[in-house]
Design a protein around this motif. Sequence first.
Motif: not given
Length: 96
Positions: A19-33
Amino acid sequence: MASKPMTKTQLVAALAEEGDMDKKAAGAALEGLISIITREVSGGGAVTLPGVGKIYCRERPARTVRNPATGEQIQKDADKVVKMTIAKALKDSVNG
């Protein structure tokens, strides 16, 4: 034999790269999902992940089961179980 399953850390790293993002944003997206899926399925709904499958809750009726240690017949109450139907596209990509 299949390799080990992908860990959450590996999944977050792959999601961040894809997704061309940092790991913190990716972790937040996964937790949200995960939160959305949990809330929807526990409320009796279903969630369709396009290309992956459908996650839903199904009620199982009361039934008689056998204790494997003693062989005793036990009456088990009705309960709910989470199920997932895999999408045809994913099945085809695995088999093809």
